[in-house]
Design a protein around this motif. Structure first.
Motif, PDB file in Angstrom:
ATOM      1  N   GLU A   1       0.827  -1.213   0.000  1.00 46.53           N
ATOM      2  CA  GLU A   1       0.000   0.000   0.000  1.00 46.53           C
ATOM      3  C   GLU A   1       0.855   1.255   0.000  1.00 46.53           C
ATOM      4  O   GLU A   1       0.529   2.244  -0.663  1.00 46.53           O
ATOM      5  N   LYS A   2       1.975   1.229   0.743  1.00 44.37           N
ATOM      6  CA  LYS A   2       2.900   2.373   0.736  1.00 44.37           C
ATOM      7  C   LYS A   2       3.455   2.607  -0.668  1.00 44.37           C
ATOM      8  O   LYS A   2       3.520   3.741  -1.151  1.00 44.37           O
ATOM      9  N   LYS A   3       3.866   1.521  -1.319  1.00 40.55           N
ATOM     10  CA  LYS A   3       4.417   1.613  -2.665  1.00 40.55           C
ATOM     11  C   LYS A   3       3.388   2.180  -3.633  1.00 40.55           C
ATOM     12  O   LYS A   3       3.700   3.022  -4.485  1.00 40.55           O
ATOM     13  N   PHE A   4       2.135   1.744  -3.468  1.00 39.07           N
ATOM     14  CA  PHE A   4       1.060   2.228  -4.335  1.00 39.07           C
ATOM     15  C   PHE A   4       0.830   3.728  -4.145  1.00 39.07           C
ATOM     16  O   PHE A   4       0.666   4.474  -5.120  1.00 39.07           O
ATOM     17  N   LEU A   5       0.824   4.190  -2.888  1.00 34.07           N
ATOM     18  CA  LEU A   5       0.602   5.604  -2.613  1.00 34.07           C
ATOM     19  C   LEU A   5       1.716   6.468  -3.176  1.00 34.07           C
ATOM     20  O   LEU A   5       1.460   7.515  -3.783  1.00 34.07           O
ATOM     21  N   TYR A   6       2.953   6.065  -2.996  1.00 33.68           N
ATOM     22  CA  TYR A   6       4.067   6.863  -3.494  1.00 33.68           C
ATOM     23  C   TYR A   6       4.112   6.881  -5.019  1.00 33.68           C
ATOM     24  O   TYR A   6       4.554   7.863  -5.620  1.00 33.68           O
ATOM     25  N   LYS A   7       3.642   5.805  -5.650  1.00 30.98           N
ATOM     26  CA  LYS A   7       3.564   5.800  -7.109  1.00 30.98           C
ATOM     27  C   LYS A   7       2.548   6.824  -7.599  1.00 30.98           C
ATOM     28  O   LYS A   7       2.709   7.409  -8.681  1.00 30.98           O
ATOM     29  N   ASN A   8       1.497   7.024  -6.809  1.00 29.97           N
ATOM     30  CA  ASN A   8       0.439   7.953  -7.201  1.00 29.97           C
ATOM     31  C   ASN A   8       0.673   9.376  -6.723  1.00 29.97           C
ATOM     32  O   ASN A   8      -0.164  10.253  -6.973  1.00 29.97           O
ATOM     33  N   PHE A   9       1.770   9.605  -6.033  1.00 31.77           N
ATOM     34  CA  PHE A   9       2.077  10.942  -5.519  1.00 31.77           C
ATOM     35  C   PHE A   9       2.164  11.965  -6.653  1.00 31.77           C
ATOM     36  O   PHE A   9       1.582  13.052  -6.577  1.00 31.77           O
ATOM     37  N   PHE A  10       2.889  11.623  -7.715  1.00 34.04           N
ATOM     38  CA  PHE A  10       3.064  12.550  -8.834  1.00 34.04           C
ATOM     39  C   PHE A  10       1.734  12.847  -9.513  1.00 34.04           C
ATOM     40  O   PHE A  10       1.476  13.980  -9.916  1.00 34.04           O
ATOM     41  N   ILE A  11       0.876  11.828  -9.631  1.00 31.60           N
ATOM     42  CA  ILE A  11      -0.432  12.029 -10.265  1.00 31.60           C
ATOM     43  C   ILE A  11      -1.293  12.978  -9.431  1.00 31.60           C
ATOM     44  O   ILE A  11      -1.956  13.874  -9.966  1.00 31.60           O
ATOM     45  N   LEU A  12      -1.283  12.787  -8.101  1.00 33.68           N
ATOM     46  CA  LEU A  12      -2.061  13.666  -7.217  1.00 33.68           C
ATOM     47  C   LEU A  12      -1.593  15.112  -7.336  1.00 33.68           C
ATOM     48  O   LEU A  12      -2.402  16.038  -7.450  1.00 33.68           O
ATOM     49  N   PHE A  13      -0.276  15.295  -7.304  1.00 33.23           N
ATOM     50  CA  PHE A  13       0.266  16.650  -7.419  1.00 33.23           C
ATOM     51  C   PHE A  13      -0.069  17.260  -8.777  1.00 33.23           C
ATOM     52  O   PHE A  13      -0.436  18.437  -8.874  1.00 33.23           O
ATOM     53  N   SER A  14       0.038  16.462  -9.840  1.00 34.62           N
ATOM     54  CA  SER A  14      -0.261  16.958 -11.192  1.00 34.62           C
ATOM     55  C   SER A  14      -1.723  17.366 -11.314  1.00 34.62           C
ATOM     56  O   SER A  14      -2.045  18.395 -11.927  1.00 34.62           O
ATOM     57  N   LEU A  15      -2.617  16.576 -10.724  1.00 39.83           N
ATOM     58  CA  LEU A  15      -4.040  16.916 -10.768  1.00 39.83           C
ATOM     59  C   LEU A  15      -4.324  18.206 -10.017  1.00 39.83           C
ATOM     60  O   LEU A  15      -5.144  19.027 -10.448  1.00 39.83           O
ATOM     61  N   PHE A  16      -3.657  18.398  -8.877  1.00 41.13           N
ATOM     62  CA  PHE A  16      -3.845  19.619  -8.094  1.00 41.13           C
ATOM     63  C   PHE A  16      -3.415  20.845  -8.898  1.00 41.13           C
ATOM     64  O   PHE A  16      -4.149  21.846  -8.971  1.00 41.13           O
ATOM     65  N   ILE A  17      -2.232  20.769  -9.509  1.00 44.58           N
ATOM     66  CA  ILE A  17      -1.739  21.893 -10.319  1.00 44.58           C
ATOM     67  C   ILE A  17      -2.614  22.095 -11.551  1.00 44.58           C
ATOM     68  O   ILE A  17      -2.920  23.236 -11.933  1.00 44.58           O
ATOM     69  N   LEU A  18      -3.057  20.989 -12.158  1.00 45.20           N
ATOM     70  CA  LEU A  18      -3.940  21.088 -13.319  1.00 45.20           C
ATOM     71  C   LEU A  18      -5.247  21.780 -12.954  1.00 45.20           C
ATOM     72  O   LEU A  18      -5.773  22.595 -13.722  1.00 45.20           O
ATOM     73  N   GLY A  19      -5.779  21.474 -11.771  1.00 47.76           N
ATOM     74  CA  GLY A  19      -7.010  22.124 -11.320  1.00 47.76           C
ATOM     75  C   GLY A  19      -6.827  23.616 -11.118  1.00 47.76           C
ATOM     76  O   GLY A  19      -7.701  24.415 -11.474  1.00 47.76           O
ATOM     77  N   ILE A  20      -5.678  24.000 -10.557  1.00 49.34           N
ATOM     78  CA  ILE A  20      -5.387  25.424 -10.360  1.00 49.34           C
ATOM     79  C   ILE A  20      -5.274  26.141 -11.700  1.00 49.34           C
ATOM     80  O   ILE A  20      -5.851  27.222 -11.900  1.00 49.34           O
ATOM     81  N   ILE A  21      -4.533  25.537 -12.634  1.00 44.37           N
ATOM     82  CA  ILE A  21      -4.359  26.154 -13.952  1.00 44.37           C
ATOM     83  C   ILE A  21      -5.693  26.238 -14.687  1.00 44.37           C
ATOM     84  O   ILE A  21      -6.020  27.255 -15.308  1.00 44.37           O
ATOM     85  N   PHE A  22      -6.483  25.167 -14.588  1.00 40.24           N
ATOM     86  CA  PHE A  22      -7.796  25.159 -15.238  1.00 40.24           C
ATOM     87  C   PHE A  22      -8.687  26.268 -14.674  1.00 40.24           C
ATOM     88  O   PHE A  22      -9.356  26.991 -15.420  1.00 40.24           O
ATOM     89  N   GLY A  23      -8.701  26.382 -13.348  1.00 36.92           N
ATOM     90  CA  GLY A  23      -9.535  27.408 -12.723  1.00 36.92           C
ATOM     91  C   GLY A  23      -9.099  28.816 -13.088  1.00 36.92           C
ATOM     92  O   GLY A  23      -9.937  29.689 -13.364  1.00 36.92           O
ATOM     93  N   TYR A  24      -7.773  29.046 -13.116  1.00 31.13           N
ATOM     94  CA  TYR A  24      -7.255  30.394 -13.373  1.00 31.13           C
ATOM     95  C   TYR A  24      -7.393  30.805 -14.835  1.00 31.13           C
ATOM     96  O   TYR A  24      -7.695  31.963 -15.133  1.00 31.13           O
TER      97      TYR A  24
END
Length: 256
Positions: A99-122
């Motif tokens: 589960e730890k390995k799975f979460l860290y693999k998805n870390f970049f995706i979570l961060f990318s989605l957050f930044i994508l949401g900010i850019i989309f909103g702005y």
């Protein structure tokens, strides 16, 4: 009993440690950003540049406080990778190695989605929202924008869209761990739609209904996608659970 008490103390100590790291990171970036804040303010002024409006303030301390607020929001966005990592580091204590390995693999995706949401909103939502509100109001009122209100509005708006873009993927992760099912998400679809609009009404009280719909549509679309992703994962999991039993039956039949 003592072991349990120590484990709770250690858990609280870990939480305190992670919070301190987040606070120090945000404060450090905000402090550094304060000396470069004019560049940031010029960027934030671009959505209303075509209206030739000047921002005003009504309290003596408002100019100083507004810059601090902008720096804190910028610090929160810039240090979002650190904040996400600290959240994962705190949660990982109760997880297995897989589960730890799975979460860290998805870390970049979570961060990318957050930044994508900010850019989309702005870039996609905010300019149209401001254009509509200013153009509509100026037909019978003279627009005078308060600087603090304007910058806080943009900051909260962008943070909102960034967080909203995370929710569907987080749901998919919970479904991966069987903590939530596609059936439950399907039942909660209407309350979720209403909840998104209510949150928008609280955070963005001055935008119109069309802006609500535009801001909510990608989130609701991703929510629908997450339901189907969880559904297909559940089907794949059921198939994997049935394969061993079927194969064993096949071996028995061959033996006979």
């Amino acid at each position: 009993m003592t072991a349990n008490e120590m484990s709770v103390v250690d858990h609280l100590y870990e939480l305190r440690k992670r919070l301190i790291i987040c606070v120090i990171s945000i404060s450090s970036v905000a402090f550094y950003t304060y000396y470069k804040v004019n560049y940031l303010l010029n960027i934030l002024m671009k959505p209303i540049a075509k209206f030739n409006l000047s921002l005003v303030y009504f309290r003596l301390t408002e100019g100083f406080v507004t810059k601090l607020e902008v720096c804190l929001i910028a610090g929160l966005i810039i240090t979002s990778p650190i904040i996400m990592y600290e959240i994962l580091a705190f949660v990982r204590v109760g997880l297995t190695r897989g589960e730890k390995k799975f979460l860290y693999k998805n870390f970049f995706i979570l961060f990318s989605l957050f930044i994508l949401g900010i850019i989309f909103g702005y870039t996609m939502i905010l300019p149209h929202s401001l254009s509509f509100l200013i153009s509509y109001g100026s037909t019978y009122l003279k627009p005078v924008l308060n600087g603090s209100t304007y910058f806080n509005f943009i900051g909260i708006f962008c943070l909102y869209t960034g967080i909203m873009f995370l929710i569907p993927y987080v749901l998919a992760i919970l479904g991966k761990f069987s903590l939530i099912s596609s059936r439950i998400l399907r039942k909660k679809q209407i309350p979720v739609m209403l909840g998104v609009l209510v949150v928008e009404g609280v955070l963005l009280p001055s935008v119109d209904f069309l802006t609500f719909a535009v801001a909510a549509s990608p989130v609701l679309f991703m929510y629908e996608v997450s339901i189907w992703v969880i559904y297909f994962n559940e089907r794949r999991k059921r198939r994997r659970e049935n394969v061993p039993s079927n194969s064993r039956k096949g071996f028995k039949n061959r033996g006979k």
